[in-house]
Design an enzyme around this catalytic site. Structure first.
Site, PDB file in Angstrom:
ATOM      1  N   ASP A  14       1.076  -6.138  -2.249  1.00  0.00           N
ATOM      2  CA  ASP A  14       2.462  -6.440  -2.589  1.00  0.00           C
ATOM      3  C   ASP A  14       2.469  -7.275  -3.868  1.00  0.00           C
ATOM      4  O   ASP A  14       1.935  -8.379  -3.900  1.00  0.00           O
ATOM      5  CB  ASP A  14       3.122  -7.205  -1.431  1.00  0.00           C
ATOM      6  N   ASP A 108       6.431  -1.602  -6.235  1.00  0.00           N
ATOM      7  CA  ASP A 108       5.631  -2.826  -6.213  1.00  0.00           C
ATOM      8  C   ASP A 108       4.828  -3.059  -4.940  1.00  0.00           C
ATOM      9  O   ASP A 108       4.260  -4.136  -4.760  1.00  0.00           O
ATOM     10  CB  ASP A 108       6.523  -4.037  -6.479  1.00  0.00           C
ATOM     11  N   GLU A 109       4.745  -2.071  -4.046  1.00  0.00           N
ATOM     12  CA  GLU A 109       3.907  -2.270  -2.867  1.00  0.00           C
ATOM     13  C   GLU A 109       3.386  -0.939  -2.340  1.00  0.00           C
ATOM     14  O   GLU A 109       3.999   0.107  -2.520  1.00  0.00           O
ATOM     15  CB  GLU A 109       4.649  -3.031  -1.762  1.00  0.00           C
TER      16      GLU A 109
END
Length: 360
Positions: A14, A108-109
């Site tokens: 993350d 983003d993860e």
């Protein structure tokens, strides 16, 4: 839980305050300062906030006006989604150096299954550390990681030592970890469910574990079985390298609120054109068209229509949206309009990647 020796090794990566971190990386003058990506002090909604801003209670989905009241020194930055996508692609290239089993959740993860990995390294913890270091050295921003035997625990663990940290929950630690965990930190348990659990005397994983499967299904429906299993460390969802898109959408927030349906229709035609590009990119079509309306008081309304046939053409989408627009009178001026196409034909098609994502 799985039998000894059959555990998966799952990493959840993350990125730390991703949009804000990219802005601070590209503009060093913003380093160490409270910034909000998206919105302004007069209107709009914050999309992301730097850690310096979060100390003042600035967070995503907060109105720009409230964010500015919380943090008078807050700096607003316009989002650059093309740039975030570019950085995300760089990060994902690093992931694929370690495993092909990468499941993106967003820009983003992502989940990585490193049970069998390209480096031949039996330690998922060391792999996570190496991946995070490479992201920092090669891209320039930090990431946090959670490592455990399944996606559920790894997801929770990645939030423990943010920013720029990681937490490993080894197989023998999973049950104690979940028992001690406050119920509000269980992934998938939102505010409403948390309050309901509190009313039932469930405050921790240990409390949840005392409830029978029948009890949980009675109070939480199908989710009851999920809660019953995950608190016992049972979550068999595999890391899927491709995910089937359930809908395709496009929307726009206006600088000036719209009060005329004629002006709204003009904007919807532009939004439909953007949507058509995304539909063509993913090579899908759908039957259900949904119009999203966010009013000036921030309340949101959706209106949907399901057609007897699949469509992908912007002209057909606009015709359907027009019916939805005039379905009833607007209750207030409008700050955002969006269109989504769902009920897709992806069941017969190749899965679409969603963008925007035991020695432990």
């Amino acid at each position: 839980m799985a039998e000894e020796g059959t555990y998966r090794k799952i990493i959840h990566i993350d990125m730390d305050a991703f949009y804000a971190s990219v802005e601070q990386m590209d503009n060093p003058e913003l380093l160490g300062k409270p910034i909000a990506v998206g919105g302004s002090e007069n209107r709009g909604v914050v999309a992301a906030a730097s850690y310096e801003a979060r100390k003042f209670g600035v967070r995503s989905a907060l109105s720009g006006a409230q964010a500015k009241r919380n943090c008078p020194d807050l700096i607003f930055v316009s989002p650059r989604f093309d740039r975030y996508k570019e950085i995300s692609q760089q990060i994902h290239k690093i992931f694929y150096d370690y495993t092909d089993l990468v499941e993106p959740l967003s820009l983003d993860e992502a989940y990585l299954d490193v049970t069998q990995n390209k480096k031949g390294n039996p330690s998922a913890s060391l792999l996570a550390q190496e991946i995070r270091l490479r992201i920092f050295n090669e891209v320039g921003i930090t990431a946090s990681a959670g490592i455990s035997i399944n996606k559920f625990v790894a997801k929770i663990a990645s939030d423990y030592h943010k920013p720029n940290g990681q937490k490993t929950v080894n197989p023998h630690e999973v049950i104690p970890f979940l028992e001690e965990l406050p119920i509000r930190k269980f992934y998938g348990v939102g505010k409403v469910t948390t309050e309901k659990m509190y009313q039932l005397g469930i405050f921790t994983g240990a409390d949840l574990k005392t409830k029978s499967e029948e009890f949980l299904e009675k109070h939480f429906g199908k989710s009851g079985k999920f809660y019953y299993n995950v608190v016992r460390g049972v979550h068999n969802s595999e890391v899927k390298s491709h995910r089937i898109a359930k809908s395709v959408a496009a929307e726009h927030t206006f600088d000036v609120n719209l009060s005329s349906e004629i002006f709204m229709l003009e904007q919807l035609e532009k939004i439909a054109a953007s949507l058509e590009k995304r539909i063509l990119k993913h090579k899908v079509s759908g039957k259900t068209v949904t119009l999203k309306i966010k009013y000036s008081d921030f309340t949101t309304q959706t209106r949907s229509k399901t057609l007897p046939y699949f469509i992908a053409d912007k002209h057909l989408i606009v015709e359907t949206v027009k019916d939805l627009l005039y379905q009833e009178r607007m209750k207030d001026s409008v700050r955002l309009l969006g269109i989504s196409l769902s009920n897709l034909n992806t069941e017969q098609k190749k899965a679409v990647v969603v963008q925007l994502k035991f020695d432990f």
